[in-house]
Enzyme design. Structure first.
Site, PDB file in Angstrom:
ATOM      1  N   PHE A  38       3.190  98.834  11.514  1.00 13.23           N
ATOM      2  CA  PHE A  38       2.242  99.000  12.620  1.00 13.23           C
ATOM      3  C   PHE A  38       1.127  97.957  12.520  1.00 13.23           C
ATOM      4  CE2 PHE A  38      -1.741 100.616  14.310  1.00 13.23           C
ATOM      5  CZ  PHE A  38      -1.373 100.868  15.632  1.00 13.23           C
ATOM      6  N   LYS A 113     -10.350 103.142   0.362  1.00 14.30           N
ATOM      7  CA  LYS A 113      -9.887 103.591   1.680  1.00 14.30           C
ATOM      8  C   LYS A 113      -8.871 104.711   1.465  1.00 14.30           C
ATOM      9  CE  LYS A 113      -8.203 101.927   6.133  1.00 14.30           C
ATOM     10  NZ  LYS A 113      -7.155 102.945   6.293  1.00 14.30           N
ATOM     11  N   ARG A 134     -10.436 112.840  14.684  1.00  6.81           N
ATOM     12  CA  ARG A 134     -10.941 111.624  15.311  1.00  6.81           C
ATOM     13  C   ARG A 134     -10.557 111.542  16.791  1.00  6.81           C
ATOM     14  NH1 ARG A 134     -11.762 106.379  13.324  1.00  6.81           N
ATOM     15  NH2 ARG A 134     -10.537 106.746  11.443  1.00  6.81           N
ATOM     16  N   GLU A 174     -13.021 112.076   5.200  1.00  6.60           N
ATOM     17  CA  GLU A 174     -11.562 112.001   5.140  1.00  6.60           C
ATOM     18  C   GLU A 174     -11.042 113.228   4.404  1.00  6.60           C
ATOM     19  OE1 GLU A 174      -8.412 109.205   6.308  1.00  6.60           O
ATOM     20  OE2 GLU A 174     -10.583 109.225   6.615  1.00  6.60           O
TER      21      GLU A 174
END
EC number: 6.5.1.2
Length: 680
Positions: A38, A113, A134, A174
């Protein structure tokens, strides 16, 4: 419009459609391609728009965040107080340096991340009001009820004199499942009749969207805060100050966040975490770099989808797709026949792979892979690549089912499971199957056994295939004359080469080794280094072990009934006993003197060592712990008693601090070994 422009527009439309489609699939838990594929599509579209600005439109996928809430979502929509942006990515050091060059700052923060699911929390006067996904950055799904059962998310913030709770606080974070918890979450899901999750991210995403709160509770969800949105009554000067406040209020922040002032140190952090990404408690797919000063953040501003003051360095993918060309089988040292995938070479986790494990024929069926499929493979660190499953949507009808062999590919013996319910099929010809013999030789030459450096995989196979060795019993009787028939250990002129001479030298030196290493080298099923150490430490000779009653063996700490029975069964076989007899005749250690047993200063303690120690090698530090009754563990958990931190320690030290564990330097460790106490 010219023909060239029309073709460019068609190319843009095709790319944009693919990006939108796969982004929607990703955010709604139905991804068809790995993240890296992606990212490549997205970057291709970005580059096309940079080269031809006239192609860009306001609703281009490069201008928007996330994906709209799916129409079939069973959750209510909720609007974020402030837009929830994404991050732009860089993929190599030069791109990172370019970003640092155009984004100067007095101080940067580096953050892992997390590969999880983004969440938006709103607190009013310290009380959790709502939680949302989100979505498209403006509107997400209301998952407040599910968020309330995540232990890391406080229902009420606790103010302090230094950090009073603001009237309104919007938190970005997260949600994830730790690497340590993931196997147990999957086991519970299977026990409940569900299919296992492919990875922790999918598990976290699926769990947050559960309607059954009890199911959410089972998933061991965690959360880390990594930013703030809209606030009222809270104006921190820096991102670092914001994190201090969040932590004071009871919100979890990352233990891996670090402040750096020199751009070169940012580059070093990226390199460090590339090598240590599997030391983190959660899965990660990159390192986020942020300008720390919030006034500078405001001055830099943002695009329609991402802030200019932050960037994500994405590491090479650990999950990619490739073509499954064939399925073949390998024969292991205990006769286990393991299918493996032969694939078109593909770059994954920084290395090119063309083979991956499929474990056993039951796994092949469970995963539903066909020869000719496009498959998703995963490689984490030094772990052997694994086929996760097929991309069913890409099948064209030419794929074919794999038929597991009935005969051993190495010796032609009929395969069979060791017992009726065994998922593994084995070749019962343990004595003379070339596949088993060569892998047993490779195994006994390893560092955990005889440590014969000059005997590798090719050498072992050569000794068996040429008939120089009929089995491992003659290994220590090898001579230069024997090696003259070798293809690996001779020169073109037919003389023994340097590797051959080194092999003979290695063999002589390895005869005098620890008894437990000899036990490991015998390839007795279930007898690994831990059990071998325990048995050798109690009985001190092979003969004493043979004479010991089964019940007594099984009572040895770290052994048990299964290992004890396996040991007894092995010595019932005549050709097994012949191996021991020939090794003994050649001078291999069969007993060791009962010296003074080290004082059990570490009895019952679990110790983790991270980083290099001046006075110990990796093996000797483990031996020092075990010989004193301790357990040398490779991972940090709440059950760890001490973490010993040496030079260039990894994130295990950080995790130890997070868990509040006792941390020792080398001097403290030596005191602990000698006295049972680390205190001076």
């Amino acid at each position: 419009m010219t023909e060239d422009n029309a073709q460019l527009r068609r190319t843009w439309n095709d790319l944009a459609e693919k990006v939108r489609y796969h982004r929607d699939r990703y955010y709604n838990e139905q991804p068809e391609i790995p993240d890296a594929d992606f990212d490549a599509l997205f970057k291709q579209l970005q580059q096309l728009e940079e080269d031809h600005p006239e192609l860009a439109v306001p609703d281009s996928p490069t201008m928007v965040v996330g994906a709209p809430v799916a129409e079939q979502s069973s959750f209510d929509n909720v609007e974020h107080l402030e837009r929830m942006l994404s991050l732009d990515n860089v993929f190599d050091e030069q791109e990172l340096r370019d970003w640092l060059g155009r984004t100067p700052a007095k101080q940067y923060l580096t953050e892992l991340k997390i590969d999880g699911l983004s969440i938006d929390l709103v607190y009013r006067n310290g009380q959790l009001e709502r939680a949302a996904t989100r979505g498209d950055g403006r509107v997400g799904e209301d998952i407040t009820a599910n968020a309330r059962v995540i232990e890391d998310i406080p229902h009420q913030l606790q103010g302090t004199d230094e950090y009073p709770v603001p009237a309104v606080l919007e938190i970005r974070g997260e949600v994830f499942i730790t690497v340590e918890d993931f196997p147990e979450v999957n086991a519970q899901r299977i026990a409940d009749g569900g299919k296992p999750f492919a990875n922790p991210r999918n598990a976290a995403a699926g769990s947050l969207r559960q309607k059954n709160i009890e199911d959410v509770k089972k998933r061991r969800l965690r959360m880390i805060s990594h930013g703030i949105g809209f606030t009222e009554g809270f104006s921190p000067a820096s991102q670092h100050d914001a994190y201090l406040a969040l932590a004071a209020w009871g919100l979890p922040t990352s233990p891996y966040t670090e402040a750096v002032t020199d751009p070169e140190d940012v580059v070093k952090k990226v390199s460090y975490w590339a090598d240590h990404r599997h030391d983190a408690l959660h899965e990660m797919d990159g390192l986020v770099i942020k300008v720390d000063d919030i006034a500078s953040q405001r001055a830099l501003g943002s695009t329609s989808r991402a802030p200019r003051w932050a960037i994500a360095y994405k590491y090479p993918p650990e999950e990619v797709t490739t073509k499954l060309l064939d399925i073949q089988v390998g024969v292991g040292r205990t006769g286990r026949v393991t299918p493996f995938a032969v694939m078109e070479p593909v770059l994954v986790a920084g290395s090119t792979v063309s083979m991956a494990t499929l474990h056993n024929q039951s796994e092949v069926k469970r995963k539903g892979v066909l020869i000719g499929d496009t498959v998703v493979i995963r490689k984490a660190g030094e772990v052997i690549p694994e086929v996760l499953g097929p991309v069913v949507e890409l099948r064209d009808g030419t794929e074919r089912e794999y038929i597991f062999p009935t005969l051993c590919p190495e010796c032609g013996t009929r395969l069979a499971p060791a017992k009726a319910d065994d998922v593994d099929w084995r070749c019962p010809n343990m004595q003379s199957c070339p596949g088993q013999l060569s892998t047993r030789l490779t195994y006994l030459a390893g560092r955990g056994a005889f440590d014969i450096e000059a005997l590798g995989e090719k050498g072992a196979e050569d000794l068996i295939r040429t008939g120089i060795l009929l089995d491992e019993s003659g290994l220590f009787d090898l001579t230069e004359d024997d090696l003259l028939s070798s293809n690996v250990y001779t020169t073109n002129a037919g003389k023994v080469n340097a590797s051959g001479k080194k092999l003979l030298d290695n063999l002589q030196k390895s005869k005098q080794t620890d008894l437990w290493r000899v036990l490991v080298a015998l390839s007795i099923r279930h007898v690994g280094p831990t059990a071998a150490r325990a048995l050798a430490g109690r009985y001190h000779s092979i003969q004493a072990l043979i004479d010991a009653p089964l019940e007594e063996l099984s009572e040895t700490d770290g052994v048990g009934t299964i290992i004890a029975q396996s040991f007894k069964d092995w010595f019932e076989v005549d050709w097994h006993k012949a191996i021991v007899d020939k090794w003994a005749a050649a001078g291999v250690t069969m007993e060791e003197e009962v010296g003074e047993v080290a004082e059990q200063t570490l009895e019952g303690l679990t110790i983790v060592v991270t980083g290099g120690l001046e006075g110990f090698t990796r093996d000797s530090v483990k031996e020092a712990i075990i010989s004193r009754g301790g357990k040398a563990s490779g991972s940090v958990s709440k059950k760890t008693d001490y973490v010993v931190v040496g030079e260039n320690a990894g994130s295990k030290a950080t995790k130890a601090e997070e868990l509040g564990l006792r941390i020792l330097d080398e001097a403290g460790f030596v005191r602990l070994l000698n006295t049972g106490s680390a205190d001076e």
